[in-house]
Design a protein around this motif. Structure first.
Motif, PDB file in Angstrom:
ATOM      1  N   TRP A   1      -8.582  -8.482   7.686  1.00 43.12           N
ATOM      2  CA  TRP A   1      -9.084  -7.470   6.752  1.00 43.12           C
ATOM      3  C   TRP A   1     -10.026  -6.563   7.545  1.00 43.12           C
ATOM      4  O   TRP A   1     -10.975  -7.022   8.162  1.00 43.12           O
ATOM      5  CB  TRP A   1      -9.839  -8.121   5.598  1.00 43.12           C
ATOM      6  CG  TRP A   1      -9.017  -9.069   4.795  1.00 43.12           C
ATOM      7  CD1 TRP A   1      -9.027 -10.419   4.864  1.00 43.12           C
ATOM      8  CD2 TRP A   1      -8.044  -8.730   3.793  1.00 43.12           C
ATOM      9  NE1 TRP A   1      -8.125 -10.955   3.974  1.00 43.12           N
ATOM     10  CE2 TRP A   1      -7.508  -9.928   3.307  1.00 43.12           C
ATOM     11  CE3 TRP A   1      -7.573  -7.537   3.272  1.00 43.12           C
ATOM     12  CZ2 TRP A   1      -6.537  -9.979   2.328  1.00 43.12           C
ATOM     13  CZ3 TRP A   1      -6.605  -7.575   2.294  1.00 43.12           C
ATOM     14  CH2 TRP A   1      -6.096  -8.777   1.830  1.00 43.12           C
TER      15      TRP A   1
ATOM     16  N   THR B   1     -10.782  -9.395  -5.254  1.00 42.86           N
ATOM     17  CA  THR B   1     -12.096 -10.032  -5.360  1.00 42.86           C
ATOM     18  C   THR B   1     -11.967 -11.519  -5.671  1.00 42.86           C
ATOM     19  O   THR B   1     -12.815 -12.309  -5.286  1.00 42.86           O
ATOM     20  CB  THR B   1     -12.934  -9.354  -6.464  1.00 42.86           C
ATOM     21  OG1 THR B   1     -12.194  -9.379  -7.690  1.00 42.86           O
ATOM     22  CG2 THR B   1     -13.257  -7.927  -6.081  1.00 42.86           C
TER      23      THR B   1
ATOM     24  N   LYS C   1      -8.118  -5.938  -0.497  1.00 43.59           N
ATOM     25  CA  LYS C   1      -8.473  -7.351  -0.663  1.00 43.59           C
ATOM     26  C   LYS C   1      -8.936  -7.607  -2.095  1.00 43.59           C
ATOM     27  O   LYS C   1      -9.888  -6.987  -2.567  1.00 43.59           O
ATOM     28  CB  LYS C   1      -9.583  -7.728   0.318  1.00 43.59           C
ATOM     29  CG  LYS C   1      -9.941  -9.189   0.308  1.00 43.59           C
ATOM     30  CD  LYS C   1     -10.979  -9.494   1.369  1.00 43.59           C
ATOM     31  CE  LYS C   1     -11.280 -10.970   1.402  1.00 43.59           C
ATOM     32  NZ  LYS C   1     -12.256 -11.289   2.462  1.00 43.59           N
TER      33      LYS C   1
ATOM     34  N   ARG D   1      -1.930   2.399   4.600  1.00 48.21           N
ATOM     35  CA  ARG D   1      -2.975   2.161   5.592  1.00 48.21           C
ATOM     36  C   ARG D   1      -2.800   0.865   6.372  1.00 48.21           C
ATOM     37  O   ARG D   1      -3.601   0.565   7.245  1.00 48.21           O
ATOM     38  CB  ARG D   1      -4.339   2.132   4.897  1.00 48.21           C
ATOM     39  CG  ARG D   1      -4.696   3.444   4.232  1.00 48.21           C
ATOM     40  CD  ARG D   1      -5.907   3.282   3.373  1.00 48.21           C
ATOM     41  NE  ARG D   1      -5.528   2.440   2.231  1.00 48.21           N
ATOM     42  CZ  ARG D   1      -6.375   1.979   1.338  1.00 48.21           C
ATOM     43  NH1 ARG D   1      -7.644   2.241   1.434  1.00 48.21           N
ATOM     44  NH2 ARG D   1      -5.962   1.240   0.335  1.00 48.21           N
TER      45      ARG D   1
ATOM     46  N   ASP E   1       0.853  -1.190   0.000  1.00 47.12           N
ATOM     47  CA  ASP E   1       0.000   0.000   0.000  1.00 47.12           C
ATOM     48  C   ASP E   1       0.891   1.243   0.000  1.00 47.12           C
ATOM     49  O   ASP E   1       0.851   2.054   0.926  1.00 47.12           O
ATOM     50  CB  ASP E   1      -0.934  -0.015   1.214  1.00 47.12           C
ATOM     51  CG  ASP E   1      -2.027   1.035   1.123  1.00 47.12           C
ATOM     52  OD1 ASP E   1      -2.319   1.508   0.013  1.00 47.12           O
ATOM     53  OD2 ASP E   1      -2.592   1.385   2.179  1.00 47.12           O
TER      54      ASP E   1
ATOM     55  N   PRO F   1      -6.451  -2.919   5.139  1.00 44.38           N
ATOM     56  CA  PRO F   1      -7.727  -2.356   4.689  1.00 44.38           C
ATOM     57  C   PRO F   1      -8.434  -3.277   3.704  1.00 44.38           C
ATOM     58  O   PRO F   1      -7.801  -3.931   2.876  1.00 44.38           O
ATOM     59  CB  PRO F   1      -7.328  -1.051   4.002  1.00 44.38           C
ATOM     60  CG  PRO F   1      -5.960  -0.758   4.472  1.00 44.38           C
ATOM     61  CD  PRO F   1      -5.328  -2.053   4.828  1.00 44.38           C
TER      62      PRO F   1
ATOM     63  N   GLN G   1      -1.252   5.115  -0.012  1.00 45.11           N
ATOM     64  CA  GLN G   1      -2.004   5.586   1.148  1.00 45.11           C
ATOM     65  C   GLN G   1      -1.456   5.080   2.484  1.00 45.11           C
ATOM     66  O   GLN G   1      -1.785   5.623   3.533  1.00 45.11           O
ATOM     67  CB  GLN G   1      -3.474   5.182   0.999  1.00 45.11           C
ATOM     68  CG  GLN G   1      -4.121   5.876  -0.184  1.00 45.11           C
ATOM     69  CD  GLN G   1      -5.575   5.491  -0.330  1.00 45.11           C
ATOM     70  OE1 GLN G   1      -6.066   4.579   0.327  1.00 45.11           O
ATOM     71  NE2 GLN G   1      -6.278   6.195  -1.202  1.00 45.11           N
TER      72      GLN G   1
ATOM     73  N   ASP H   1     -10.053  -2.507   1.243  1.00 39.18           N
ATOM     74  CA  ASP H   1      -9.884  -2.035  -0.137  1.00 39.18           C
ATOM     75  C   ASP H   1      -8.775  -2.784  -0.862  1.00 39.18           C
ATOM     76  O   ASP H   1      -8.796  -2.893  -2.085  1.00 39.18           O
ATOM     77  CB  ASP H   1      -9.537  -0.541  -0.168  1.00 39.18           C
ATOM     78  CG  ASP H   1     -10.625   0.306   0.463  1.00 39.18           C
ATOM     79  OD1 ASP H   1     -11.719  -0.227   0.706  1.00 39.18           O
ATOM     80  OD2 ASP H   1     -10.364   1.496   0.701  1.00 39.18           O
TER      81      ASP H   1
END
Length: 169
Positions: free
Chosen positions: A168, A138, A136, A78, A73, A132, A76, A134
């Motif tokens: 998560w 799909t 993860k 995070r 990441d 976060p 950002q 976000d």
């Protein structure tokens, strides 16, 4: 110190040629011959950069968190590492012992719940890695690949005796 490893190969070739051989064709020919050396030098510089990065980071939370954010990441930043919540054990006593927490008798036939299931998330782990939601993927396969990469990073830097859980959030 970094300037020691920066080499201008064209200048190196020209300065090491005798003056009477410093012609464009001979310089270009030597540049072609030096191409594998230049590529090896670039690989060495990349290896050196990675090695210095690994040496400068350790198992401290701030460094481990920085490594994870650098890898997964970078924008950002995070990903957070928290100490796991360690619960003190509850001791159960028989009513005759006159102690503060009583345990029920089997004849009562009603179980007593002292903690919620969510309170035991940190059980067995020394720290939690909070990622976060976000980040993860799909796809399950991509998620497993990401978790494997993340675990490899954490396992490289963490102390051997420490356990962790990736959550998560």
């Amino acid at each position: 110190m970094d300037n020691v490893y920066n080499i201008n190969w064209r200048t190196f070739i020209i300065l090491n040629l005798p003056v009477f051989l410093r012609k464009i064709k001979s310089i270009k020919l030597l540049e072609v011959f030096f191409k594998p050396v230049v590529l090896l030098h670039l690989e060495f510089l990349e290896f050196r950069r990675q090695a210095l990065y690994k040496v400068n980071h350790n198992s401290q939370i701030c460094y481990l968190q920085a490594v994870l954010n650098d890898s997964f990441d970078n924008v950002q930043r995070r990903i957070i590492i928290r100490n796991a919540i360690l619960r003190e054990p509850l001791w159960f006593y028989e009513p005759e012992e006159n102690k503060p927490v009583l345990f029920y008798e089997e004849s009562d036939n009603k179980p007593v719940y002292f903690r919620e299931e969510s309170e035991f998330i940190g059980d067995g782990a020394d720290f939690l890695v909070l990622v976060p939601i976000d980040l993860k993927p799909t796809n399950t396969q991509e998620e497993n690949a990401l978790l494997i990469k993340m675990k490899a990073q954490i396992d490289y830097y963490k102390l051997f005796v420490k356990n962790y859980i990736i959550l998560w959030v």
